[in-house]
Motif scaffolding. Structure first.
Motif, PDB file in Angstrom:
ATOM      1  N   GLY A   1      41.596  35.046  33.365  1.00 54.21           N
ATOM      2  CA  GLY A   1      40.336  34.819  32.336  1.00 54.21           C
ATOM      3  C   GLY A   1      39.705  34.152  30.898  1.00 54.21           C
ATOM      4  O   GLY A   1      38.798  34.402  30.620  1.00 54.21           O
ATOM      5  N   THR A   2      40.955  33.863  30.628  1.00 52.24           N
ATOM      6  CA  THR A   2      40.693  32.928  29.572  1.00 52.24           C
ATOM      7  C   THR A   2      41.159  31.758  29.708  1.00 52.24           C
ATOM      8  O   THR A   2      41.501  30.844  30.949  1.00 52.24           O
ATOM      9  N   PRO A   3      39.893  30.770  29.050  1.00 50.72           N
ATOM     10  CA  PRO A   3      40.102  29.368  28.849  1.00 50.72           C
ATOM     11  C   PRO A   3      40.948  28.687  29.213  1.00 50.72           C
ATOM     12  O   PRO A   3      42.006  28.620  27.903  1.00 50.72           O
TER      13      PRO A   3
END
Length: 62
Positions: free
Chosen positions: A56-58
């Protein structure tokens, strides 16, 4: 009567402490179990230390 009111809680505390020591002697635990975070499975604890970014982290820009 006041002496009894002072002695009963002290005796109860002693009984609780003795039962705790008795439980530790009866059911010893490994050191690895005590140092692992509670509620985290062993496989998740080892993968959490890897260098992968969490889901979920860019992605980082170059």
């Amino acid at each position: 009567m006041a002496l009894l009111a002072v002695l009963i809680p002290l005796l109860m505390l002693g009984v609780v402490l003795v039962l705790g020591r008795y439980e530790e002697l009866l059911l010893p635990q490994d050191d690895t179990d005590r140092r692992e975070p509670a509620g985290v499975p062993h496989t998740a604890a080892t993968t959490a230390t890897s260098s992968h970014a969490p889901a979920g982290t860019p992605a980082s820009s170059p």
